[in-house]
Structure formats: structure tokens, C-alpha cells
Write a protein that holds these residues in place. Structure first.
Motif, PDB file in Angstrom:
ATOM      1  N   GLY A 244     -15.155   9.433  -9.795  1.00 20.48           N
ATOM      2  CA  GLY A 244     -15.943   8.311  -9.317  1.00 20.48           C
ATOM      3  C   GLY A 244     -16.056   8.307  -7.807  1.00 20.48           C
TER       4      GLY A 244
ATOM      5  N   ARG B 109     -15.949   6.252  -4.391  1.00 19.07           N
ATOM      6  CA  ARG B 109     -15.366   5.043  -3.824  1.00 19.07           C
ATOM      7  C   ARG B 109     -15.619   5.031  -2.318  1.00 19.07           C
TER       8      ARG B 109
ATOM      9  N   ASP C 138     -11.105   8.340  -6.354  1.00 22.83           N
ATOM     10  CA  ASP C 138     -10.828   7.313  -7.356  1.00 22.83           C
ATOM     11  C   ASP C 138      -9.363   7.267  -7.749  1.00 22.83           C
TER      12      ASP C 138
END
Length: 775
Positions: free
Chosen positions: A743, A745, A768
Motif C-alpha cells: 500500500g 502511505r 505500509d
């Protein structure tokens, strides 16, 4: 009258000349004129004296001069020729006057010397030659303006081939200011002076610096403020007209009768004009007819006027025909060809290039209700262009398959093995995982993150075996294993400290060997003390024991540097390692010897901000990457070998191929560059497969032709890179897969990656808080 004219001409010369007194002309009149000139000069000198001490002498000489002038006029008026006796008397008089003049000149020694020289011209007359005026400006020029360039509007580039850049107001050349190297200018730009703009003054060629007032005006303009103090952007409203509404009229007089009764005078004028129009005396205005004057001398031909069908021939092309009309072009088309309301709106909203038809079918009940065609002129113009641009020769088209132009790449299935799926996810860090590394045996995985902990995982199962909290304030920036199977040592950097760790997960024999390698440096430092005086210059690094808490956890050695450590790279033998501190300036790159606890700084000054460093896999060559270039140095000869120019704006990382002839470079401007060191200093291939910055690049060190890059878009791109020993064959670079799973971030995706030493497995660390094993 002649004597008067001569006296007027001689009065124009009012300066003394001792040489002029002794000049004798060729005829008798010359002697008379010379004596007359002496009298005039003596009179002018006497009149210029202002002091009181010479008043009596002046008056006497003045009387003698007047008597001489009267005698001279009488002599000139008569036609007698002067005798020799008279000439002798005149010579005596001139000597007396000359002696008087010399006395006066002696008294006037305080005055400046004359600025002229008396010579004779061709006729023997005195000629005064004045000295040239010295143009030097001798006054105090402390307040004079700075020397300005007077080349006008001529571009400064015209003087590129000359050592000067123009001329000043006195015509002297203005020397070109000295310019340093481009890299020195880059170093100078790091410490920006006050008023620095980065621009060059076109008149002087020097750097343009702004004053405090100019900088203040620019700051005000950038912040949308008023550039000048005292300016009021919201002045008080000046009421030119009153805002009060008057309820009562200015005059209460009744309306005059002429305002609502028709004027009889105007009625008479109108009737006269009507009568003139009926009688034909007043005619309406008719615009003059336009006469098109055609030039009869210009002959025009219609090349298709008498066209007849001809056999097909490459040099004969018939005129292009207009397409026949279709049903929806009729003024009364069938209902099925008329568009509905939705189709009409879609046609009007579309651009001209996107419309299927250039017109919209319209229904009219009769032909007389059809309006003018609005696209008539444009269609005729396009028709003329078609006729004008019609080809005159037939050309055969090349039947080339577009796929044949593409390079022939190997089949993706033939390039296996390479990682395709996520096999294990490592969870446990709080915050971002900044770095990870797989140990040389391929069993364990070490990772470090923002929580200040170093964790050791079992690679296949994802189980956490051991962890230690090194710092609770700063993050672990980089984690690397020591190469070699004789010891197990982890190097981790947090802030300005470098720690060497032996995790308690190995056998006792291997643990004892690891302890002895780290502790060997303390014995070397005791037996070989430094010969340099530590009071004069501090050491580049301090090798000490960490705190007791860290010693009990397995952290055995601590090295304190001067700046924050961002990169750690080991030598293949495990004896040396290098660290990079981008903010360290002169101490940015350091080489450490583990067995001696010794730190060296090989560079006194680096040209650019260092980003990364690495050792050559098999040769004594050291690579240092700055912001835009990579320099390779020979450690044995201590000299620069090559400057590699990837062409990237900001280099993030690089890695050297196991064979040492190629390297890959990742940049923050989303580019991956492949360099062939034997081919050129420029990149061989430039790959753009990411939408954000590339953080890390890595080759597979186990003999597989694989390399990968990690990007902030949360993906890992895996490539097949085959390098052969034949110099006549280039490297084969094929993208094989794209690994997604991390992910994003705060605009950060994959922070680091590493390869398994033997298998085609890849491990990545994400922002992440997880690590992933790709198999």
C-alpha cells in the motif's frame, strides 16, 4: 586705412613671445609691423598687471607706447622709406622693451607656464602651436558611478570569442570576469549568498545580485502585497454626483405648448422633400456597381475542361470526383434519417473532428424555405485544395507489416524462473519498514523501520525469531548482513551511529567466531595507538562499546560518525564496508575496516551531494554516486577512472552487475537506466515503467539474469537482463512481471528490496509496515 586694418589683426594676439621681437621681415614694412606688434604686446601686458607696485612703470611704458604708435602712424602715412639710422633706433627701442618685459616675467614666475610654442610659418610670421588637452580625469572619483558597458543593444554573445565583453565610456576594454568550473558553480550555489538570483547581468557578464529594496519588492509581489509603501488600495470614494434623490422638481413651470403640438415648419419641410421625390429630383442612393477588371494578358486554363477517358497510365490521373449525394442531404429527407433531440444535442456538443457528418439533416416543407448553406464557402475551398493537391504520379504503397518493425523479444514463458506471486507477508513493525536484507545463507531476513527496532525473521515461514530495540527516538535507516559464511553479523544504522549485531539465533561455534571478528579491533587499537594528536584534529569516527542493555541483547560494537547514515555497502570479503552520509559534506563517504576499528575518509572534497556508494564485485574499484553522476575510482592507484553520466535529475540508488561490466541506476524522476561500462558513459537503455519515483534497484547475485526496481507507486518491476561475454552482442533486457501488493502511505510505496542469494525469490519492504516475499 591700411595701418588700421593691420592694427586690428595684430590686436587678436595678446600673448608675449620673445622670439617674435627678433623676427625681421623681408621688406621694410615688416620691420615697421614688428615694432608695432611689440608695442601692442607690451601695452596688453601692462594692462593685465593688477599689483600696485608696478603702477608707475605701467604708466610710463604706456606713455612711451602711445608716443611710438603716433610716430609710427606718421611714418606709415608718409611715403618715405625709413633709413638705416631709423632702423637702428627702432632696434634699440625694441631691446629696451624686451628687457622691460623680462623683468615683468620674472615677477610673474608664480603664474603657470604658457601652454603654447611659437614657431614661424612659411612667410616668416609667428605661429602659435598649443599643446593637446590631457583628457585624464584627475579629480576625486570616489562618488563616480561604476564603469558601465557601452556596447548598446548588441548581444553579449558577440564577444564570446574575445577576452573582453565591451568598452567603457573612455573607450577602454572591459575584461571578461573569471568563471569557474560548472561543478564549482554548483558547490557555490549550495550556500546561496544574500541577493543571489542565479542570473547574469548582460551588460557586465557578472552575476546579478539584487539589493535589499529590490528583494523586498519581489517578496511583496510574490505574496500579492502592495509593492510600494504608503499606497492605499482602498481609497475613500469621491462622490462626483450626489446620492440624494430630489423629490421636488427644479422648476414648477407648466409644459410649453411646442412640446405636444406638431410643428408646422417641419411639416412644410417634409412636404417639400416628398414633392421632390415624386418629381424625380431626389433619387435614392444606389451603391456603385463593382467592376471586375480582368487582365486580358493573363491566360487561364482548365486542365480538365476537355477531359476524355484515357487508358490507365502512371502519368495520367483523372480529376477526383465528388461523392454522390445521399438521402439525408435532401431538403425533405425521409423521417428515419432525421435525428432525434438526443442525437442533435450530442452532435452539437461534439468537436468538429469527432463528428461523423459535417452537417445535420434538416427537414423543410418546401424548397423555397431552404436557407443558405452556411458551409458553402468552406466546402468549395476544400474542393479547390483537393484539386490543387491531387497527386500527378501514382505511387505504389509499401506493404510492410507493423509487427515486423518491432524487435523480436523472447517468449515470457521461456524466461522463467522469476517471481510472480506473494508467498509470505512479514508483519510486526510499527510504521514504515525502511530497509531489509537477506543473509548470505538465504535462511534469515533482517529488517529495520521507523520504530527503531531490528527484527530477524525466518524467510520461508515468516516467523519472527529475534528483535532488539536500538533507539526509541530515531528510525533504522539501513540494515545489511556481512557477506561470508564464517560469521553472522548485522550492520544497522540509526541517526549518526552504526551498530554491529550478532543475533543469538546461531550455533555457539559460529557465535564465538563472530564475537572474535568484532573484538579483534579493540586489541589492534591497544597495540597500535594512533600517532596523530587527537587534540588538533578529531577522528572521523569513534569505535566504542554500546550501553549494557544493548550488549546483553547482542549489540557488540558502536561507531559514531558526524552525520546521519543513509547507505551501508559491504566489500565481498567482509573486511571493509562503506557508509554514505549525504549531509556530511567532506566526511560524507567513509570506508571502515572492521578488524582494526579504523575509519578513513578517502575524499577531501566531493563534487556534488553523495547519494550512494558500492565496491566492485571483483576488482579494486570504488563507485560513488552523486546527485547526477557516478564516479569510479581505482583504490590501488588512487585515481579517477571514469565519470558515468546517466542523465537523471536525481539519482536514488544504483547496483553493479555480478560480472562488473554493467550497472543499473534508479532515479527519483521515474527512470531506470542500464549502463554498459565498456560501451559508453551514457546509458545503453532507459526504461520508464513507473508513475512515481524509484527508490531501490538490485541485481540477482546468484547467477540468474534478473534485476528489479522498487517504486513509490507501490509496485516492484522485475526484468530479465541477460549479459553475455561476447563484446559484439548487446545485453537483452525484457520486462517479465509487475508485482503489486504494498500500500501507498503518504506518497511512499516500496522502500527497499533484496534478492535471495540462490533462488529467484525477491523480498520487498513497504511504507505500509509489512515485508513481502515474492516467489
Amino acid at each position: 586705412m591700411a595701418p588700421q586694418d593691420a592694427s586690428k589683426k595684430r590686436k587678436a594676439v595678446t600673448r608675449d613671445s620673445p622670439e617674435a621681437d627678433n623676427v625681421a621681415l623681408s621688406d621694410g614694412s615688416g620691420d615697421i609691423e614688428a615694432s608695432f606688434l611689440d608695442g601692442i604686446l607690451s601695452q596688453s601686458d601692462d594692462e593685465d598687471e593688477d599689483s600696485a607696485g608696478f603702477q608707475s612703470a605701467d604708466s610710463d611704458e604706456h606713455e612711451e607706447g602711445s608716443e611710438d604708435r603716433e610716430d609710427l602712424e606718421d611714418d606709415i602715412g608718409s611715403e618715405e622709406v625709413p633709413s638705416e639710422e631709423d632702423e637702428g633706433e627702432k632696434d634699440k627701442g625694441s631691446k629696451v622693451k624686451g628687457s622691460a618685459k623680462s623683468k615683468i616675467h620674472d615677477t610673474e614666475s608664480d603664474e603657470p607656464p604658457p601652454n603654447h610654442i611659437v614657431t614661424e610659418d612659411a612667410n616668416g610670421n609667428p605661429r602659435y602651436i598649443y599643446r593637446d588637452i590631457d583628457p585624464v580625469y584627475d579629480t576625486d572619483d570616489s562618488d563616480a558611478p561604476e564603469t558601465a558597458n557601452t556596447i548598446g543593444n548588441i548581444p553579449l554573445s558577440f564577444y564570446d570569442s574575445y577576452p573582453h565583453i565591451g568598452y567603457d565610456i573612455n573607450g577602454k576594454k572591459i575584461a571578461r570576469p573569471a568563471k569557474g568550473e560548472a561543478l564549482d558553480a554548483l558547490l557555490d550555489s549550495i550556500d546561496i549568498p544574500k541577493g543571489w538570483t542565479g542570473l547574469t547581468d548582460p551588460n557586465t557578464g557578472k552575476p546579478l545580485e539584487l539589493s535589499e529594496q529590490e528583494l523586498d519588492v519581489l517578496r511583496r509581489i510574490q505574496t500579492n502585497e502592495v509593492a510600494e509603501d504608503g499606497f492605499d488600495p482602498y481609497p475613500a470614494t469621491i462622490e462626483y454626483f450626489t446620492s440624494k434623490t430630489e423629490t421636488m422638481p427644479l422648476s414648477a413651470a407648466p409644459e410649453p405648448k411646442r412640446r405636444f403640438v406638431p410643428s408646422k415648419h417641419e411639416a412644410k419641410r417634409v412636404m417639400k422633400i416628398v414633392k421632390a421625390i415624386r418629381e424625380g429630383r431626389i433619387l435614392p442612393y444606389k451603391p456603385p456597381a463593382e467592376e471586375n477588371e480582368e487582365d486580358t494578358h493573363v491566360q487561364r486554363y482548365d486542365i480538365w475542361a476537355n477531359e476524355a477517358p484515357r487508358p490507365d497510365h502512371p502519368m495520367n490521373i483523372p480529376a477526383p470526383k465528388l461523392p454522390p449525394p445521399i438521402h439525408d442531404e435532401s431538403y425533405h429527407p425521409p423521417p428515419e434519417y432525421l435525428p432525434d433531440q438526443a442525437e442533435k444535442q450530442a452532435w452539437e456538443a461534439a468537436d468538429d473532428e469527432d463528428r461523423d457528418k459535417e452537417y445535420l439533416p434538416t427537414d423543410h416543407s418546401s424548397l423555397r424555405k431552404v436557407p443558405g448553406y452556411e458551409r458553402f464557402v468552406k466546402e468549395k475551398f476544400e474542393r479547390c485544395l483537393d484539386l490543387y493537391l491531387a497527386p500527378r504520379v501514382r505511387r505504389s504503397k509499401l506493404n510492410i507489416d507493423p509487427e515486423s518493425l518491432l524487435p523480436k523479444l523472447p517468449n515470457r514463458n521461456e524466461l522463467k524462473p522469476f517471481p510472480t506471486t506473494c508467498a509470505t507477508i512479514f508483519r510486526g513493525h510499527e510504521g514504515r519498514v525502511r530497509s531489509l536484507a537477506v543473509d548470505p545463507s538465504g535462511v534469515w531476513l533482517a529488517s529495520g523501520g521507523d520504530d527503531g527496532t531490528v527484527r530477524v525473521w525466518e524467510l520461508l515461514t515468516g516467523r519472527q525469531l529475534w528483535h532488539v530495540n536500538i533507539s526509541s527516538e530515531e528510525a533504522i535507516n539501513v540494515v545489511r548482513w556481512r557477506p561470508g559464511a564464517d560469521a553472522v553479523i548485522i550492520s544497522a544504522a540509526t541517526g549518526q551511529d552504526l551498530y554491529f549485531i550478532v543475533p543469538p539465533i546461531i550455533s555457539p561455534e559460529l557465535e564465538t567466531q563472530s564475537y572474535s571478528i568484532i573484538d579483534a579491533g579493540f586489541g589492534y587499537a591497544t597495540s597500535n595507538p594512533s600517532s596523530t594528536d587527537s587534540t588538533k584534529k578529531p577522528p572521523p569516527a569513534q569505535w566504542t562499546r554500546p550501553s549494557p542493555r544493548l550488549l546483553d541483547s547482542g549489540v557488540l560494537l558502536k561507531t559514531h560518525l558526524r552525520s546521519t547514515i543513509k547507505v551501508i555497502s559491504w566489500h565481498r570479503r567482509g573486511e571493509y564496508l562503506t557508509t554514505v552520509c549525504p549531509s556530511g559534506q567532506t566526511s560524507a563517504v567513509a570506508i571502515h575496516t572492521l578488524s582494526k576499528h579504523l575509519t578513513q575518509q578517502p575524499f577531501r572534497r566531493l563534487k556534488g551531494l553523495p547519494q550512494s556508494a558500492a565496491f566492485h564485485p571483483s576488482k579494486p574499484i570504488f563507485f560513488v554516486a552523486t546527485q547526477r553522476t557516478i564516479r569510479s575510482y581505482d583504490l590501488a592507484k588512487q585515481e579517477l577512472l571514469k565519470i558515468i553520466q546517466p542523465g537523471a535529475r536525481w539519482i536514488s540508488s544504483f547496483d553493479v552487475h555480478p560480472q562488473g561490466d554493467n550497472l543499473i541506476v534508479g532515479s527519483y524522476d521515474k527512470r531506470l537506466l542500464w549502463h554498459d561500462l565498456d560501451l559508453s558513459a551514457r546509458p545503453y537503455k532507459t526504461l520508464r515503467y513507473h508513475s512515481k519515483a524509484i527508490r531501490q534497484v538490485a541485481f540477482h547475485k546468484g547467477g540468474l539474469p534478473l534485476f528489479a526496481d522498487a517504486s513509490d507507486d507501490g509496485s516492484v518491476q522485475v526484468f530479465h537482463g541477460k549479459v553475455v561475454g561476447d563484446l559484439m552482442e548487446n545485453a537483452t533486457i525484457v520486462p517479465v512481471t509487475l508485482l503489486r501488493g504494498h500500500g501507498v502511505r503518504r506518497e511512499l510505496g516500496v522502500m527497499d528490496l533484496d534478492w535471495h542469494p540462490r533462488e529467484a525469490w525477491c523480498v520487498s519492504a513497504g511504507a505500509d509496515g509489512t515485508c513481502r516475499l515474492w516467489m
